[in-house]
Design a protein around this motif. Sequence first.
Motif, short mmCIF file in Angstrom:
data_model
loop_
_atom_site.label_atom_id
_atom_site.label_comp_id
_atom_site.label_asym_id
_atom_site.label_seq_id
_atom_site.Cartn_x
_atom_site.Cartn_y
_atom_site.Cartn_z
N GLU A 55 29.23 -46.23 -8.00
CA GLU A 55 28.20 -45.23 -7.69
C GLU A 55 27.05 -45.29 -8.70
O GLU A 55 25.87 -45.19 -8.31
N ARG A 56 27.39 -45.46 -9.97
CA ARG A 56 26.34 -45.57 -11.00
C ARG A 56 25.50 -46.83 -10.78
O ARG A 56 24.28 -46.80 -10.93
N GLN A 57 26.16 -47.93 -10.42
CA GLN A 57 25.42 -49.17 -10.17
C GLN A 57 24.50 -49.05 -8.95
O GLN A 57 23.38 -49.56 -8.96
N VAL A 58 24.98 -48.36 -7.92
CA VAL A 58 24.14 -48.14 -6.73
C VAL A 58 22.92 -47.31 -7.12
O VAL A 58 21.79 -47.61 -6.70
N ALA A 59 23.13 -46.27 -7.91
CA ALA A 59 22.00 -45.43 -8.34
C ALA A 59 21.00 -46.25 -9.15
O ALA A 59 19.78 -46.13 -8.94
N ALA A 60 21.50 -47.08 -10.06
CA ALA A 60 20.60 -47.91 -10.88
C ALA A 60 19.85 -48.91 -10.02
O ALA A 60 18.64 -49.14 -10.21
N GLN A 61 20.55 -49.52 -9.05
CA GLN A 61 19.91 -50.49 -8.17
C GLN A 61 18.86 -49.82 -7.30
O GLN A 61 17.77 -50.37 -7.08
N THR A 62 19.16 -48.63 -6.81
CA THR A 62 18.20 -47.89 -6.00
C THR A 62 16.95 -47.57 -6.81
O THR A 62 15.81 -47.69 -6.31
N LEU A 63 17.14 -47.17 -8.06
CA LEU A 63 16.00 -46.89 -8.94
C LEU A 63 15.16 -48.14 -9.16
O LEU A 63 13.93 -48.09 -9.05
N ARG A 64 15.80 -49.27 -9.46
CA ARG A 64 15.06 -50.53 -9.66
C ARG A 64 14.29 -50.92 -8.41
O ARG A 64 13.13 -51.33 -8.47
N ALA A 65 14.94 -50.81 -7.26
CA ALA A 65 14.27 -51.16 -6.00
C ALA A 65 13.08 -50.25 -5.76
O ALA A 65 12.02 -50.70 -5.30
N GLY A 66 13.24 -48.97 -6.08
CA GLY A 66 12.12 -48.05 -5.93
C GLY A 66 10.96 -48.41 -6.85
O GLY A 66 9.79 -48.32 -6.46
N GLN A 67 11.29 -48.82 -8.07
CA GLN A 67 10.25 -49.23 -9.02
C GLN A 67 9.54 -50.50 -8.52
O GLN A 67 8.31 -50.61 -8.61
N ILE A 68 10.31 -51.44 -8.01
CA ILE A 68 9.72 -52.69 -7.49
C ILE A 68 8.81 -52.36 -6.30
O ILE A 68 7.66 -52.84 -6.22
N LYS A 69 9.27 -51.53 -5.40
CA LYS A 69 8.47 -51.18 -4.22
C LYS A 69 7.21 -50.44 -4.63
O LYS A 69 6.13 -50.68 -4.08
N GLY A 70 7.35 -49.55 -5.61
CA GLY A 70 6.17 -48.83 -6.10
C GLY A 70 5.15 -49.78 -6.71
O GLY A 70 3.93 -49.63 -6.47
N ALA A 71 5.64 -50.75 -7.48
CA ALA A 71 4.72 -51.73 -8.09
C ALA A 71 4.05 -52.58 -7.01
O ALA A 71 2.86 -52.90 -7.11
N GLN A 72 4.82 -52.94 -5.98
CA GLN A 72 4.24 -53.72 -4.88
C GLN A 72 3.15 -52.94 -4.17
O GLN A 72 2.07 -53.46 -3.88
N ARG A 73 3.43 -51.69 -3.89
CA ARG A 73 2.46 -50.84 -3.19
C ARG A 73 1.19 -50.68 -4.03
O ARG A 73 0.07 -50.76 -3.50
#
Length: 173
Positions: A55-73
Motif C-alpha cells: 500500500e505504501r509503495q502504491v501511494a508513492a508510485q501514485t505520487l510520482r506519477a502525479g508529479q510526472i504528469k504535472g510536469a508534462q502538463r
Amino acid sequence: MIAAVSNTGGAVNSAIGSYYSAKSQASSLKFQADIADINARVAELGAQSELAAGERQVAAQTLRAGQIKGAQRAAMAANGIDLGEGNAAEVLASTDIVKEIDKNTITTNALQSAWGYRLQGTNAQVDALIKRGTAAGISPFGSLTTSLLGSAGRVASSWYDYTKIIENKGGKP
C-alpha cells in the motif's frame, strides 16, 4: 532367587523409565506445537507487513506519477500545446496507463508475498495440530503397563526356573 528378584527390579525400573519417557515425549511434542503456533502468528504478521508495504509503495508510485504528469502538463502548456487533443492527450493518457500498470504490479507482488507468508502460517498450524494429536495419543500409563506386561514373562520364567531348582532339591519354593 536372585535372578527372579533382579528381573522383578529390572521390570519395575523399565516400567518407570517407559512412563517417564512417554511423559517426556508428550511434553516435548506439546512444546513443539506451541512453537509452531508462534511461527504461524509470525507468518501472519509477515503477511500483514507485506500488504502494508504494498500500500505504501502504491501511494508513492501514485505520487510520482502525479508529479510526472504535472510536469508534462506544465511543459506542454508552456509551449502553447493544447492538452486536450492529439499527441498531448495521448502522452497524458499513457502516463495514466503506466501509473495503473505500476500500481497493479506492486499490488500483485504484495499479494503474492502475503500469500507465501500465509501458506507458511497454515503449514505451521497443521504442524501444531499434528503434534498435539500425537501428544494426546501418548499414554505414560499405557507405556508403563506395556513395559510391565513385557517384563512379566521374564520374571515368570525366572520364578519358574527358581521353583524347579528348589523342587529338584526336594524343598518347597
